[in-house]
Design an enzyme around this catalytic site. Structure first.
Site, PDB file in Angstrom:
ATOM      1  NE  ARG A 114       2.421   6.624   8.822  1.00 13.54           N
ATOM      2  CZ  ARG A 114       1.336   5.681   8.390  1.00 13.54           C
ATOM      3  NH1 ARG A 114       1.276   4.712   7.813  1.00 13.54           N
ATOM      4  NH2 ARG A 114       0.172   6.759   8.129  1.00 13.54           N
ATOM      5  CG  HIS A 161       5.001   1.241   2.860  1.00 13.96           C
ATOM      6  ND1 HIS A 161       4.498   2.201   2.268  1.00 13.96           N
ATOM      7  CD2 HIS A 161       4.577   1.170   4.022  1.00 13.96           C
ATOM      8  CE1 HIS A 161       3.476   2.957   2.930  1.00 13.96           C
ATOM      9  NE2 HIS A 161       3.439   2.184   4.151  1.00 13.96           N
ATOM     10  CG  HIS A 169      -0.149   0.232   2.452  1.00 12.46           C
ATOM     11  ND1 HIS A 169       0.578  -0.725   3.067  1.00 12.46           N
ATOM     12  CD2 HIS A 169       0.128   1.075   3.174  1.00 12.46           C
ATOM     13  CE1 HIS A 169       1.044  -0.455   4.247  1.00 12.46           C
ATOM     14  NE2 HIS A 169       0.944   0.770   4.346  1.00 12.46           N
ATOM     15  CG  ASP A 174       1.683   5.280   4.444  1.00 14.85           C
ATOM     16  OD1 ASP A 174       1.130   4.277   4.851  1.00 14.85           O
ATOM     17  OD2 ASP A 174       2.819   5.770   4.704  1.00 14.85           O
TER      18      ASP A 174
END
Ligand code: SIN
Length: 287
Positions: free
Chosen positions: A272, A257, A108, A110
């Site tokens: 993150r 990723h 995916h 983000d």
């Protein structure tokens, strides 16, 4: 295929070492907690555009320094999975261990469910398993280039719908309708033009893309499966082995990723910070 330069380069005091000819580079010679980080921002941005994901080692910085570093690249997002009372809401904590198996093991990009999905994400390793928990990255411009010219022409004209509820309804304990009322599904081009490099990039992903309007359900499912499969080519991927203090900074407009969830029941704790991006577009004049 256009690939990033594979030779190590020195930019100012930065030492940039590609991981593969296609994608990924480690950047050495910088302390992301230092007061001089701003001097290196243009070189880091250039390395990000060239290599799509850049990695830093031994960066034992604080959450505040993590946020400060990310702010050099744009405004920051707040993710709906961040607890409401968290002191630093820009940090999304992704923690797994004996009570929870990793769930980030799907290719995916983000927050593609946003109207203006993220430019990039900066992920910091706080605690890592002794072995496992690597993150894999794939170059979605090269993925697009693996399609035949005929298929490239066909998918360039399509849009796809991205829906937060596919992943987060369950995780946030909300109904899909409640979540969609706050974050309505968004339609983005299947092939987006990278706003800085101009590269055409496949922009559908297994996590958030629900369907391609205008195709039948079966056509949409078959085509999406075929487009998702382009990400599985190891020749356009890199794989990053984390250590505590490692940082990865990826371009969500150019990559996808997949965090390997092979470390259960060991602990893996990451933080993150995500940088706001622009509305995806396709510009036929740029490719
Ligand atoms: C993510 O999917 O943003 C997290 C990736 C990771 O934990 O390696």
């Amino acid at each position: 295929m256009a690939t990033a330069m594979a030779a190590a380069t020195a930019v100012g005091t930065l030492d940039i070492r590609p991981l593969t000819p296609a994608i990924g580079a480690e950047i050495h010679g910088i302390d992301l907690g230092s007061a001089h980080v701003a001097d290196h921002v243009p070189a880091i941005r250039a390395a990000l555009l060239a290599h799509k994901v850049v990695f830093f080692r031994d960066q034992h910085i604080t959450a505040a320094q993590h946020i400060e570093f990310a702010r050099h690249f744009g405004d920051l997002e707040i993710h709906p999975a961040t607890p409401k009372d968290q002191a630093d809401p820009e940090i999304l904590r992704i923690a797994h261990g004996p009570d929870s198996r990793g769930t980030e093991n799907a290719w995916h990009s983000d927050v593609t469910w946003r109207e203006q999905p993220s430019l990039g994400s900066i992920l910091r390793a706080i605690e890592v398993p002794a072995v496992g928990g690597d993150t894999l990255f794939v170059d979605m411009h090269l993925a697009f280039q693996t399609l035949s010219a005929q298929m490239q022409r066909f998918v360039r004209g399509l849009n796809a719908v991205h829906d937060i509820a596919r992943v987060f309804a369950g995780r946030l304990g909300k109904t899909a309708d409640d979540l969609r009322a706050k974050y309505p599904p968004q339609t983005h081009p299947v092939v987006r033009t990278h706003p800085e490099t101009g590269a055409p990039t496949l922009y559908v992903n297994t996590a958030f893309t629900s369907h391609i309007p205008g195709l039948s359900k079966a056509e949409s499912e078959h085509l999406l499966a075929q487009l998702y499969a382009t990400a599985s080519n190891p020749e356009i991927q890199c794989r990053f082995r984390w250590q505590a203090g490692s940082i990865a900074f990826w371009d969500n407009r150019a990559t996808q990723h997949f965090a390997a969830s092979d470390y259960f029941p060991a602990r893996r704790v990451m933080e993150r910070v995500t940088i706001a991006g622009c509305k995806p577009f396709y510009d036929p004049a740029r490719g």
